[in-house]
Write a protein that holds these residues in place. Structure first.
Motif, PDB file in Angstrom:
ATOM      1  N   SER A  74     -22.921  51.522  67.746  1.00 32.70           N
ATOM      2  CA  SER A  74     -23.025  52.255  66.479  1.00 32.70           C
ATOM      3  C   SER A  74     -22.389  53.633  66.588  1.00 32.70           C
ATOM      4  O   SER A  74     -22.526  54.316  67.613  1.00 32.70           O
ATOM      5  CB  SER A  74     -24.497  52.407  66.072  1.00 32.70           C
ATOM      6  OG  SER A  74     -25.091  51.158  65.824  1.00 32.70           O
ATOM      7  N   SER A  88     -22.806  56.783  64.118  1.00 33.87           N
ATOM      8  CA  SER A  88     -23.472  57.313  62.931  1.00 33.87           C
ATOM      9  C   SER A  88     -22.907  58.682  62.613  1.00 33.87           C
ATOM     10  O   SER A  88     -22.838  59.550  63.485  1.00 33.87           O
ATOM     11  CB  SER A  88     -24.988  57.407  63.169  1.00 33.87           C
ATOM     12  OG  SER A  88     -25.528  56.131  63.426  1.00 33.87           O
ATOM     13  N   ILE A 127     -14.020  52.061  54.177  1.00 30.56           N
ATOM     14  CA  ILE A 127     -15.320  51.452  54.422  1.00 30.56           C
ATOM     15  C   ILE A 127     -16.266  51.874  53.315  1.00 30.56           C
ATOM     16  O   ILE A 127     -16.468  53.073  53.076  1.00 30.56           O
ATOM     17  CB  ILE A 127     -15.891  51.884  55.793  1.00 30.56           C
ATOM     18  CG1 ILE A 127     -14.903  51.538  56.912  1.00 30.56           C
ATOM     19  CG2 ILE A 127     -17.243  51.247  56.037  1.00 30.56           C
ATOM     20  CD1 ILE A 127     -14.618  50.074  57.053  1.00 30.56           C
ATOM     21  N   GLN A 128     -16.828  50.908  52.612  1.00 33.04           N
ATOM     22  CA  GLN A 128     -17.760  51.201  51.530  1.00 33.04           C
ATOM     23  C   GLN A 128     -19.183  51.140  52.069  1.00 33.04           C
ATOM     24  O   GLN A 128     -19.758  50.072  52.230  1.00 33.04           O
ATOM     25  CB  GLN A 128     -17.581  50.192  50.384  1.00 33.04           C
ATOM     26  CG  GLN A 128     -16.189  50.140  49.806  1.00 33.04           C
ATOM     27  CD  GLN A 128     -15.748  51.478  49.224  1.00 33.04           C
ATOM     28  OE1 GLN A 128     -16.560  52.214  48.642  1.00 33.04           O
ATOM     29  NE2 GLN A 128     -14.466  51.801  49.376  1.00 33.04           N
ATOM     30  N   GLN A 129     -19.716  52.280  52.401  1.00 40.12           N
ATOM     31  CA  GLN A 129     -21.069  52.331  52.940  1.00 40.12           C
ATOM     32  C   GLN A 129     -21.684  53.673  52.603  1.00 40.12           C
ATOM     33  O   GLN A 129     -21.103  54.726  52.880  1.00 40.12           O
ATOM     34  CB  GLN A 129     -21.059  52.110  54.457  1.00 40.12           C
ATOM     35  CG  GLN A 129     -22.444  51.881  55.040  1.00 40.12           C
ATOM     36  CD  GLN A 129     -22.367  51.276  56.438  1.00 40.12           C
ATOM     37  OE1 GLN A 129     -21.354  50.691  56.804  1.00 40.12           O
ATOM     38  NE2 GLN A 129     -23.433  51.416  57.206  1.00 40.12           N
ATOM     39  N   SER A 130     -22.845  53.659  51.983  1.00 38.20           N
ATOM     40  CA  SER A 130     -23.501  54.892  51.571  1.00 38.20           C
ATOM     41  C   SER A 130     -24.319  55.473  52.718  1.00 38.20           C
ATOM     42  O   SER A 130     -24.675  54.773  53.674  1.00 38.20           O
ATOM     43  CB  SER A 130     -24.408  54.633  50.371  1.00 38.20           C
ATOM     44  OG  SER A 130     -25.382  53.661  50.684  1.00 38.20           O
ATOM     45  N   GLU A 133     -27.548  56.814  54.552  1.00 37.50           N
ATOM     46  CA  GLU A 133     -28.984  56.601  54.585  1.00 37.50           C
ATOM     47  C   GLU A 133     -29.605  57.631  55.509  1.00 37.50           C
ATOM     48  O   GLU A 133     -29.186  57.772  56.651  1.00 37.50           O
ATOM     49  CB  GLU A 133     -29.305  55.187  55.081  1.00 37.50           C
ATOM     50  CG  GLU A 133     -28.777  54.073  54.182  1.00 37.50           C
ATOM     51  CD  GLU A 133     -29.103  52.700  54.736  1.00 37.50           C
ATOM     52  OE1 GLU A 133     -29.828  52.625  55.753  1.00 37.50           O
ATOM     53  OE2 GLU A 133     -28.632  51.713  54.159  1.00 37.50           O
ATOM     54  N   VAL A 153     -24.032  58.041  57.568  1.00 38.19           N
ATOM     55  CA  VAL A 153     -23.306  56.794  57.371  1.00 38.19           C
ATOM     56  C   VAL A 153     -23.236  56.114  58.733  1.00 38.19           C
ATOM     57  O   VAL A 153     -22.739  56.703  59.694  1.00 38.19           O
ATOM     58  CB  VAL A 153     -21.888  57.037  56.819  1.00 38.19           C
ATOM     59  CG1 VAL A 153     -21.096  55.742  56.797  1.00 38.19           C
ATOM     60  CG2 VAL A 153     -21.964  57.651  55.419  1.00 38.19           C
ATOM     61  N   ARG A 154     -23.729  54.891  58.809  1.00 34.96           N
ATOM     62  CA  ARG A 154     -23.827  54.205  60.101  1.00 34.96           C
ATOM     63  C   ARG A 154     -22.806  53.076  60.173  1.00 34.96           C
ATOM     64  O   ARG A 154     -22.787  52.175  59.330  1.00 34.96           O
ATOM     65  CB  ARG A 154     -25.252  53.689  60.299  1.00 34.96           C
ATOM     66  CG  ARG A 154     -26.249  54.838  60.497  1.00 34.96           C
ATOM     67  CD  ARG A 154     -27.678  54.348  60.638  1.00 34.96           C
ATOM     68  NE  ARG A 154     -28.551  55.458  61.053  1.00 34.96           N
ATOM     69  CZ  ARG A 154     -29.079  56.334  60.211  1.00 34.96           C
ATOM     70  NH1 ARG A 154     -28.823  56.254  58.916  1.00 34.96           N
ATOM     71  NH2 ARG A 154     -29.856  57.316  60.662  1.00 34.96           N
ATOM     72  N   LEU A 155     -21.972  53.135  61.197  1.00 33.57           N
ATOM     73  CA  LEU A 155     -20.928  52.139  61.419  1.00 33.57           C
ATOM     74  C   LEU A 155     -21.250  51.395  62.707  1.00 33.57           C
ATOM     75  O   LEU A 155     -21.374  52.015  63.763  1.00 33.57           O
ATOM     76  CB  LEU A 155     -19.561  52.816  61.534  1.00 33.57           C
ATOM     77  CG  LEU A 155     -19.181  53.805  60.413  1.00 33.57           C
ATOM     78  CD1 LEU A 155     -17.884  54.510  60.770  1.00 33.57           C
ATOM     79  CD2 LEU A 155     -19.065  53.098  59.074  1.00 33.57           C
TER      80      LEU A 155
END
Length: 596
Positions: free
Chosen positions: A438, A440, A459-462, A464, A468-470
């Motif tokens: 990960s 983050s 990358i479509q990720q909101s 939290e 943003v955690r990848l």
């Protein structure tokens, strides 16, 4: 000259590390605790290294600068002590800060300073039989000179322990133990009500903080030796430490930083809560400046800043962030780094004092404090570097949008910040294991959005919980491109005034670019709205490129207090740009046209 009165009224040439940018590019260690040199990388150009450029500027000043030059004789003068140079009565102050800053920089950045070993050997050879350094200590009735000696010895103890973590020398540890034993010996005297009451805030740099700051050295000596006497004495000092009105902020904050060090060596939730309460007390006081910094002296003695205090505030906030994982500590450190710490740094690399008024920071009264702030400022950069990334179970977090690097088994990365130019940061994966990991990425509260691309694919990720955690199987060479959404925002600055920020940067009006704006009634000028098409205009060519923040430049229309029928134009810029030019006056808190 006595420091309290002042406040109130080519021998080390071999230490030069050559091309310092190349030293950064060649890699550095990821943890201040590692004590190991980093794996080398090919030399390269680092165009996006704003924080490292600041570190490099101050390092060059310490190693190669003049006025004054930190020669071996100059550094040793406060240990002997020798007459002539200022403040040698603070025995070990400059030498301790010098040794500690270079030792920690060597561990964190992997840069070797060839003359450091010889200097340390000469320092410990000057230790007195009783364990202290300096001209002499009056055990029966200490004076201001004894308090000064205690202050310098405290800084030297910390510096020698930082060197010991770099080079585990038995001789250096023995010197530290002898000094620690001296502190244990004088502990009952220094903890007495007579001494506590006798050296109040009116003594300032020779007040009781000269004793309370011993906690930092004692905590670190306890961590190395596990000798319970040092922990017990540190706890006794903590019990009598207080933030006194008018007292020296640097001394108090250094003391509290020592509390966190003791907590790290001997975890105690009661102690941690006390550290947090001390931090919160400053935040809730009138002594927290709009820049994110603190004054040199607590109110009512709060008329100017000090680079040492700003460094302490950053390091304390980062230490509490590491200890608690509570976001306000990181947010405060970030605000201070981008603004107060940056503003405090002079164009030649020194740190020092800046006078401030209710509305701004005048050029008059600026002082390069080579005797403490320059070296303490240098010591701050490794702590910043060690908080850009964090290693966590299963991967990494990227917490500060700055240049930095981390090398850990399973995932290593470097970050290059172009935030000041195009709102971006680029993270390159240097090495990765075969299992998914990960990464983050923190979205700061000043960013209205955070967009992410991996190898040029969006990358479509909101976010939290602010991150943003990848998570994926990373490969060496993967590029994560970040873009932070930023805009001009207003913040109530008290007394019917407004401050303006762009992203993490506090904006101000510099006299160097706005001479017509500055006159007798400058604080009564009124801003009348942003000029169309701003922010983000080209910077003046006179500014040093490494410290320019062109993305934040924001022209405003304003109504001059002296001739309101002739509106003018004023350009607000990030106050961090002060480092890139000779000292000039800045206005920071503005009246607006809509307010009365």
């Amino acid at each position: 000259m006595n420091r309290r009165k002042f406040v109130q009224a080519a021998a080390l040439a071999p230490l030069a590390a050559g091309n310092l940018r190349s030293a950064f590019a060649s890699g550095f260690s990821s943890s201040a605790e590692s004590g190991k040199a980093a794996v080398s990388m090919a030399e390269q150009d680092w165009p996006g290294t704003p924080i490292h450029d600041r570190y490099e500027l101050t390092l060059r000043r310490v190693l190669e600068g003049r006025s004054p030059e930190y020669t071996e004789e100059f550094v040793l003068d406060d240990v002997r002590p020798a007459a002539g140079r200022r403040f040698t009565e603070y025995s070990g102050d400059i030498s301790g800060r010098y040794i500690g800053a270079l030792s920690t920089a060597s561990r964190v950045y992997g840069t070797h300073f060839p003359g450091l070993d010889a200097l340390v050997a000469k320092v410990i050879a000057l230790q007195k039989p009783d364990g202290y350094f300096g001209s002499g200590f009056h055990y029966e009735k200490p004076t201001d000179l004894d308090m000064a000696l205690l202050w310098g010895n405290g800084r030297l103890l910390v510096g020698l322990i930082e060197y010991y973590r770099l080079v585990p020398s038995p001789a250096v540890l023995a010197a530290c133990v002898r000094l620690g034993n001296f502190l244990v010996r004088v502990g009952p005297l220094m903890l007495s009500n007579e001494i506590r009451d006798g050296f109040g805030a009116q003594h300032f740099a020779s007040s009781y903080i000269c004793w309370t700051q011993q906690v930092e050295g004692l905590a670190n000596l306890y961590q190395v030796t596990r000798d319970e006497r040092y922990r017990v004495l540190a706890e006794a000092i903590i019990a009598v430490t207080e933030r006194r009105a008018g007292d020296h902020a640097h001394g108090y904050l250094t003391s509290v930083r020592g509390w966190v060090d003791l907590y790290n060596a001997f975890p105690d939730s009661v102690l941690l809560r006390r550290c947090e309460a001390a931090w919160q007390d400053v935040v809730q006081s009138q002594d927290l400046l709009i820049t994110g910094g603190v004054p040199e002296g607590w109110s009512p003695n709060n008329h100017r800043t000090e680079g040492c205090g700003e460094t302490d505030w950053v390091r304390l906030s980062l230490a509490l962030w590491k200890a608690t994982d509570n976001a306000p500590y990181l947010q405060m450190a970030e605000r201070t780094i981008f603004n107060e710490l940056a503003f405090n740094q002079y164009e030649m690399g020194d740190f020092g004092h800046r006078v401030y008024t209710e509305t701004g920071l005048p050029a008059a009264g600026a002082v390069r404090a080579w005797w403490c702030c320059t070296l303490h400022g240098l010591r701050c950069f490794p702590d910043i570097q060690n908080n850009v990334f964090r290693a966590q179970e299963g991967g990494l977090t990227f917490d500060l949008p700055m240049d930095g690097r981390i090398e850990k088994p399973g995932l290593s990365a470097k970050a290059e910040s172009f935030l000041a130019h195009d709102a971006t940061v680029r993270i390159t994966i240097l090495s990765a294991g075969k299992a998914p990991a990960s990464l983050s990425i923190r979205r700061p509260e000043w960013a209205n959005e955070l967009s992410v691309k991996i190898n040029n694919v969006a990358i479509q990720q909101s976010a939290e919980d602010g991150y943003v955690r990848l998570r994926r199987e990373w490969r060496a060479g993967d590029l994560v491109a970040l873009r932070y959404g930023m805009e001009v925002r207003q913040e109530d600055a008290g007394k019917n005034r407004t401050a303006y920020f762009f992203g993490p940067w506090l904006l101000g009006a510099p006299a160097s670019e706005n001479p017509a704006y500055f006159n007798e009634l400058t604080p009564e000028n009124r801003l009348a709205g942003m000029e169309a098409g701003s922010p983000g205009n080209p910077p003046p060519p006179a500014l040093i490129p490494a410290f320019v923040v062109p993305i934040a430049q924001t022209p405003f229309h304003y109504i001059p207090a002296e001739y309101p029928e002739q509106p003018g134009r004023v350009v607000l810029r990030a106050i961090a740009e002060q480092t890139g030019q000779p000292t000039t006056s800045w206005e920071l808190r503005f009246l607006t046209q809509s307010r009365s």
